[in-house]
Design an enzyme around this catalytic site. Structure first.
Site, PDB file in Angstrom:
ATOM      1  CB  SER A   1      61.373  23.869  59.299  1.00 55.96           C
ATOM      2  OG  SER A   1      61.950  23.509  60.518  1.00 55.96           O
TER       3      SER A   1
ATOM      4  CG  HIS B   1      64.885  19.716  58.848  1.00 54.75           C
ATOM      5  ND1 HIS B   1      63.637  19.372  59.331  1.00 54.75           N
ATOM      6  CD2 HIS B   1      64.983  21.061  58.998  1.00 54.75           C
ATOM      7  CE1 HIS B   1      63.018  20.469  59.762  1.00 54.75           C
ATOM      8  NE2 HIS B   1      63.811  21.500  59.568  1.00 54.75           N
TER       9      HIS B   1
END
Length: 258
Positions: free
Chosen positions: A96, A233
């Site tokens: 990320s 995620h």
């Protein structure tokens, strides 16, 4: 001695492996700490030593202000670890927001010192030269902590936040601090003198949002490959995905010409 202290502050390494062939430097996501990646040090075989970067403003550095911009964070990582980068081959793993930090460090090492990672492992983020990355940089950071956490939940699927109010507040502050750092990272492919020569592997979760990752092909002369793993995620926190990542990263590192 001073450098030892700086190193202890910046890097979590739960298992020292002086004879490792390569170091894997891990860069956490916004609001993430070193605990998730530090444990990787025990899971890799003796050929890979894991260093996890601990940015200012969290864990043992919670009293320090967050980095004021990407350049200061990059300078801290490169100055503290320069001897290690010169000493033996290294690879980067960024998840990320950590993808952008790791890329900024790799770029700085390449341009200033002529040093390159043997492999870039990037996860759940847009390529830094993509239009989507530019759009993300222009999204305003919410003022309230609860809005920041809502944003993260939207980004991270069903990431469970701790119920403790203090911990939640600290996570929100860390996320806000790091999103602000990300916003100061500017990258123009035109400014890059030559592409990287290493391979790039991009991982993402099947239920996560769609990432614009094709741009990596323009940033390296090495091979670029893409792996979709089951999950959102934070797919990399699932034990089955974690063991896939560790096997795959080990194979890539052992196959690199070290």
């Amino acid at each position: 001695f001073f450098f030892f202290l700086e190193m202890e502050k910046l890097v979590a390494c739960v298992q020292k492996k002086p004879n490792a062939l390569c170091r894997l430097i891990c860069f956490p996501w916004a609001g993430g700490g070193t605990s998730e990646f530090a444990e990787w040090g025990r899971l890799f075989n003796d050929s890979v030593e894991v260093f996890c970067i601990r940015p200012p403003g969290r864990e043992t550095r919670v009293e320090e202000p967050f980095a004021k911009d990407m350049a200061s964070l990059v300078n801290e990582v490169t100055s503290v670890l320069l001897k290690e980068f010169k000493e033996k081959p290294f690879a980067f793993f960024g998840h990320s927001l950590g993808t952008y930090t790791s890329f900024a460090v790799a770029l700085h090492l390449k341009e200033k010192y002529g040093l390159e990672p043997v492999h870039l492992f990037m996860s759940a983020a847009h390529a830094p030269n993509s239009a989507a990355c530019l759009v993300l940089k222009n999204v305003p950071v919410p003022d309230s902590n609860s809005d920041v956490l809502t944003c993260m939940r939207m980004l991270g699927g069903n990431y469970e936040l701790p119920s403790n109010e203090n911990i939640r507040r600290n996570i929100a502050l860390a996320i806000r601090g790091e999103i602000n750092v990300f916003k100061t990272f500017s990258f123009e492919k035109a400014d890059m003198s030559t592409p990287f020569s290493c391979d790039v592997t991009f991982f993402y979760g099947s239920d996560d949002k769609i990432y614009d990752a094709q741009g990596w092909k323009e940033l390296t002369n090495g091979d670029v490959s893409f792996y979709k793993l089951p999950g959102d995620h934070f797919y990399l926190l699932k034990p089955s995905n974690e063991s896939f990542l560790i096997k795959h990263i080990t194979m890539c590192i052992e196959n690199a010409e070290l």
